[in-house]
Design an enzyme around this catalytic site. Structure first.
Site: not given
Ligand code: DQA
Length: 147
Positions: A10-11, A18, A23, A74, A77, A80, A98, A100, A102, A107, A111
């Site tokens: 997501p996102n 964003r 990011y 990736n 969210a 979590h 996996e 990420h 960030s 954070r 997270r």
């Molecule tokens: C993320 C970190 C997650 O906590 C966050 O919800 C994301 C991006 C990252 O790539 O740093 O959507 O996975």
């Protein structure tokens, strides 16, 4: 030809717009293009999906994950709390990286927990979008090792 399945949760379709301070400014299309190019140079094929819906990611894993030689994910969210996604990953035998963008451990506390990490082969966090390329690099050398 071996296939690497790349999943974005997501996102992540909003990369580039964003929270660029977290990011970066690269778009998801640019990340996917870099992964496809690197994989192609190593004789690998990439299939990729971004979805804002956990069920769609699971459907993709059930379709593509079983035949893939490696997985890069990736989960956004869902990292979590996405237990159904975790179960779908746990069912696979291919190595799972996996990623990420960030450093989730610097954070918010929510997270700091990944429900995916225990079923992943390894994790890369905090190295920006290049974490995806490093994941691909690892898979390429791993798949070339005698099994
Ligand atoms: C993320 C970190 C997650 O906590 C966050 O919800 C994301 C991006 C990252 O790539 O740093 O959507 O996975």
């Amino acid at each position: 030809m071996d296939t690497i399945a790349v999943l974005h949760g997501p996102n992540l379709n909003m990369l580039g717009r964003r929270q660029p301070e977290i990011y970066g400014r690269i778009t998801l299309a640019e990340i996917d293009a870099a992964l496809v190019a690197r994989a192609a140079a190593a004789g690998l094929r990439v299939v990729t999906l971004q979805s804002n819906h956990e069920g769609e990611l699971i459907d993709f894993l059930q379709g593509e994950g079983w035949s893939a030689a490696g997985i890069i994910i990736n989960p956004g969210a869902l990292t979590h709390y996405g237990l159904a996604l975790r179960d779908a990953l746990a069912a696979l035998s291919a190595p799972i990286v996996e990623v990420h963008i960030s450093n989730v451990y610097r954070r918010e506390p929510f997270r700091h927990t990944s429900v995916v990490a225990p079923v992943a082969t390894g994790q890369i966090a905090g190295l920006g979008w290049r974490g995806y390329l490093l994941a691909m690099e690892w898979l390429i050398t791993h798949l070339q090792e005698p099994r």
